[in-house]
Every structure is written in C-alpha cells, then in structure tokens.
Design a protein around this motif. Sequence first.
Motif, short mmCIF file in Angstrom:
data_model
loop_
_atom_site.label_atom_id
_atom_site.label_comp_id
_atom_site.label_asym_id
_atom_site.label_seq_id
_atom_site.Cartn_x
_atom_site.Cartn_y
_atom_site.Cartn_z
N LYS A 8 -15.02 -26.55 -10.55
CA LYS A 8 -13.93 -27.18 -11.30
C LYS A 8 -14.01 -28.70 -11.15
O LYS A 8 -13.24 -29.33 -10.44
CB LYS A 8 -12.58 -26.65 -10.80
N LEU A 9 -14.96 -29.25 -11.87
CA LEU A 9 -15.17 -30.69 -11.89
C LEU A 9 -15.14 -31.17 -13.33
O LEU A 9 -15.61 -30.46 -14.24
CB LEU A 9 -16.51 -31.07 -11.26
N ILE A 10 -14.62 -32.36 -13.56
CA ILE A 10 -14.61 -32.91 -14.92
C ILE A 10 -16.03 -33.00 -15.47
O ILE A 10 -16.28 -32.68 -16.63
CB ILE A 10 -13.92 -34.29 -14.93
N LEU A 11 -16.97 -33.41 -14.62
CA LEU A 11 -18.33 -33.57 -15.12
C LEU A 11 -18.94 -32.24 -15.54
O LEU A 11 -19.74 -32.18 -16.48
CB LEU A 11 -19.21 -34.26 -14.07
N GLN A 12 -18.55 -31.13 -14.89
CA GLN A 12 -19.06 -29.83 -15.34
C GLN A 12 -18.41 -29.46 -16.67
O GLN A 12 -19.04 -28.87 -17.54
CB GLN A 12 -18.81 -28.75 -14.30
N GLY A 13 -17.13 -29.82 -16.83
CA GLY A 13 -16.47 -29.60 -18.11
C GLY A 13 -17.15 -30.35 -19.24
O GLY A 13 -17.28 -29.84 -20.35
N PHE A 14 -17.64 -31.57 -18.95
CA PHE A 14 -18.38 -32.33 -19.96
C PHE A 14 -19.64 -31.59 -20.38
O PHE A 14 -19.97 -31.50 -21.56
CB PHE A 14 -18.76 -33.71 -19.41
N SER A 15 -20.36 -31.06 -19.40
CA SER A 15 -21.58 -30.30 -19.70
C SER A 15 -21.25 -29.07 -20.54
O SER A 15 -21.96 -28.75 -21.50
CB SER A 15 -22.27 -29.89 -18.40
N GLU A 16 -20.17 -28.39 -20.18
CA GLU A 16 -19.77 -27.20 -20.93
C GLU A 16 -19.41 -27.55 -22.37
O GLU A 16 -19.68 -26.77 -23.29
CB GLU A 16 -18.59 -26.53 -20.22
N ALA A 17 -18.80 -28.71 -22.57
CA ALA A 17 -18.45 -29.14 -23.93
C ALA A 17 -19.70 -29.27 -24.78
O ALA A 17 -19.74 -28.85 -25.95
CB ALA A 17 -17.69 -30.46 -23.88
N ALA A 18 -20.74 -29.86 -24.20
CA ALA A 18 -22.00 -30.02 -24.94
C ALA A 18 -22.63 -28.67 -25.25
O ALA A 18 -23.10 -28.42 -26.37
CB ALA A 18 -22.97 -30.89 -24.14
N MET A 19 -22.63 -27.78 -24.28
CA MET A 19 -23.24 -26.46 -24.48
C MET A 19 -22.48 -25.65 -25.52
O MET A 19 -23.08 -24.98 -26.36
CB MET A 19 -23.28 -25.71 -23.14
N ALA A 20 -21.14 -25.72 -25.48
CA ALA A 20 -20.33 -24.99 -26.46
C ALA A 20 -20.58 -25.53 -27.87
O ALA A 20 -20.72 -24.76 -28.83
CB ALA A 20 -18.85 -25.08 -26.10
N ALA A 21 -20.64 -26.85 -28.01
CA ALA A 21 -20.88 -27.44 -29.33
C ALA A 21 -22.21 -26.97 -29.91
O ALA A 21 -22.30 -26.62 -31.09
CB ALA A 21 -20.84 -28.97 -29.23
N HIS A 22 -23.26 -26.95 -29.09
CA HIS A 22 -24.57 -26.51 -29.58
C HIS A 22 -24.55 -25.03 -29.91
O HIS A 22 -25.21 -24.60 -30.86
CB HIS A 22 -25.64 -26.83 -28.53
N ALA A 23 -23.79 -24.24 -29.15
CA ALA A 23 -23.71 -22.81 -29.44
C ALA A 23 -22.94 -22.54 -30.73
O ALA A 23 -23.21 -21.57 -31.44
CB ALA A 23 -23.04 -22.08 -28.27
N ILE A 24 -22.00 -23.42 -31.06
CA ILE A 24 -21.18 -23.25 -32.26
C ILE A 24 -21.92 -23.69 -33.52
O ILE A 24 -21.67 -23.17 -34.62
CB ILE A 24 -19.86 -24.03 -32.10
N HIS A 25 -22.84 -24.62 -33.41
CA HIS A 25 -23.51 -25.21 -34.58
C HIS A 25 -24.04 -24.17 -35.56
O HIS A 25 -23.81 -24.30 -36.78
CB HIS A 25 -24.64 -26.13 -34.12
N PRO A 26 -24.73 -23.11 -35.12
CA PRO A 26 -25.23 -22.12 -36.10
C PRO A 26 -24.11 -21.42 -36.87
O PRO A 26 -24.33 -20.96 -38.00
CB PRO A 26 -26.00 -21.12 -35.24
N ARG A 27 -22.93 -21.35 -36.27
CA ARG A 27 -21.80 -20.72 -36.95
C ARG A 27 -21.28 -21.61 -38.08
O ARG A 27 -20.84 -21.13 -39.13
CB ARG A 27 -20.69 -20.45 -35.93
N ILE A 28 -21.33 -22.90 -37.87
CA ILE A 28 -20.86 -23.86 -38.88
C ILE A 28 -21.92 -24.10 -39.95
O ILE A 28 -21.62 -24.25 -41.14
CB ILE A 28 -20.47 -25.20 -38.21
N PHE A 29 -23.18 -24.13 -39.52
CA PHE A 29 -24.29 -24.38 -40.45
C PHE A 29 -25.29 -23.23 -40.37
O PHE A 29 -26.40 -23.40 -39.81
CB PHE A 29 -24.98 -25.71 -40.10
N PRO A 30 -24.94 -22.07 -40.88
CA PRO A 30 -25.84 -20.91 -40.78
C PRO A 30 -27.16 -21.17 -41.49
O PRO A 30 -27.20 -21.71 -42.60
CB PRO A 30 -25.04 -19.79 -41.46
#
Length: 349
Positions: free
Chosen positions: A310-332
């Motif tokens: 539970k660190l802010i910096l880990q949350g930042f990393s998770e934000a990047a990973m989630a965004a990349h995982a979502i990209h194919p859903r937005i731009f199939p």
Amino acid sequence: MADATHPAVAHEAAITADVAVIGAGPTGLFAVFECGMLRMKCVVIDTLEAIGGQCAALYPEKPIYDIPAHPAIAGAELIARLEEQAQPFAPIYLMGRRVDALAEDGEGGFVLRTSQGEQVRAKAVIIAAGAGAFGPNRPPLAGLEAFEATGAVRYMVSRREELRGKRVVIAGGGDSAVDWALSLKDVAARVTVVHRRPKFRAAPESVAQMEAAAERGEIDLAIPYQLHGLEGAEGELDHVVLATLKGEERRVPADHLLAFFGLSMELGPIAEWGLGLERSHITVNPATLETSRPGIHAIGDIATYPGKLKLILQGFSEAAMAAHAIHPRIFPGEALHFEYSTSKGVPLG
C-alpha cells in the motif's frame, strides 16, 4: 440500485468518456495521465468536493517522503503536480458525488449513475477509491450545520494562510490535530488544542514539539476537555464551549473549529457490484488490475493481490498497467506500440 445486468438507463444527457475513474486521489489522477498518453479520455468522480483524496483531506501540508525524485513533498503539492500532469488531457471532474449504480450498457460498456443524478457512459472503469468513500466523523453539537456552511467549522484545511490572524480551536488527539497545531501556531492569532486526556495518539516527536510550544505560550492546551457546544450567530463562530466529564465548562473565544476525529470510511455501493471483495478490498489480476468483471479495474489501496504494497508509488504503477490493459477495449484491433514519453511526448488533441 439498477440491476447489474439489465439496467433501465436513459441515453439522453449522458456524460461520455472512454474511461470512468472512481476516485480523485493521487492514484486516480495518475490514471488520467496514463490513459491520456494512450489517447483515452477520462471522467473522474469523487465524493469529496475537491480533488486529492486523503492527501488533500488529511495532510495537505504534511511532507510525504516516498515519492520518487522528491525527497519530501507536501500532500497538496503532490496533488497540484498530478493535476497539472493530467490537465493536457482535459478530464471531466464530477466532484462531491458518489457513484450510486454501475451497470453494463449492453454494448460492451458501462453506465454509472451519480448521487447528483448524472449518467456517465464509459467503455471501461477504473476504481481508485482508496479505502472507499469517506467523510469526517462529525461532533454531535447543536447547530453544527450552520457553522459548517460558513466554514467556521472545518474538517480539513487546504491552506493555512486562510487562518492567518484567526482564533482557532483544534479538537482531536491524532496526527492531524497535532500537526495542524504546530503549523498554525505561527500564523493564527491563537491556537487551542482540545483533547479528552493528556496522552495523544500522534508521533511522539510531534507531541513533544507541541508540548514545548505550549510551555512557551505559543499553544493553549485544554485537557481534559471535550467539545460541548458552539456559540455564535448566522454561522459566525464566537466561542467554543468545552466541558470535562465532571461537567466543568470552559468558553474559548474562537473564529474556527477544526475537528479532527478521523474519517468514516465505507465502500458504499461498490460493495454491491459483484467484484469479489476480500475484507473490504477488491481482488484483481496483478498483471492487468482487472476485477472479476471484465472492463472494471481497481488500483491503489482498494485493490489487493499477492505481494501488494500500500504505497502511492505502487498505485502509480498499477495505474499505468490498468491503462495499457484497457487500451484494446477502447481501440479493438489496434496494435499498441509502447513508446517512452521521452520519445513520444504528450499527445494533445
């Protein structure tokens, strides 16, 4: 609440975005940036009136020491920089609102309904709600609402300059109460700290500094007292009435009462969305941060998986990973060729 799979949702007047981010704390704000770098537009929803989450609500002027490249940075400064970083992507902020319902729209996306009645349509959702929706624990005082409305009674401070030359009563025994007493003693006309017992639950060094300041006459300590009443007219505070458990009363002249009794936290409607909760946290796939419902991701303190910190910096990393995982859903069907920001810059427009 609307049924999760068969919502009765009107399509008119909906706010549309690629990604709905629930939570405007540091992790949620960085998710806006990461999504923006991948050309995905975000709408951000938070129960607080201002962005920043717990950084803004609990320690806006308290230094944070574990943000990379910042040996120390105040919570408010961190939020300001994150807001500036997200600004080129023009996120829509819906503040002072709770997400009351989330439903699939039948087209591969989602419809969210806020407590203000807005409908938000998005193709993916990122939950960055920290410990959930939270608000202050309010003291049970008669006429409290009128003083809250004018800002005479507050549960957070954005800038200490707002209290320059004011008579301030601080109630509480934790870090927030002690830290703000030390911060405000140099700008307020008078600072009185109210606590029901001599022992404080704050960092020992900070307590020692406060007690030393009290010995020098820079801070008044009202111990052992509790809040008993508020005196004033039309929302303007004149005195805070204190009382001991024996019924002894004391009236303290005051322009503002800062009540730091902690936060009441709850997941609220999120708990009803079928996301696989584990002790009030959402279990996610650590590679994508996706929950048990496709298209809904969780990042930051609310997300859990093996090895989670539970660190802010880990949350930042998770934000990047989630965004990349979502990209194919937005731009199939569109290949995502990862590039460093130093080479691609910030995509605008």
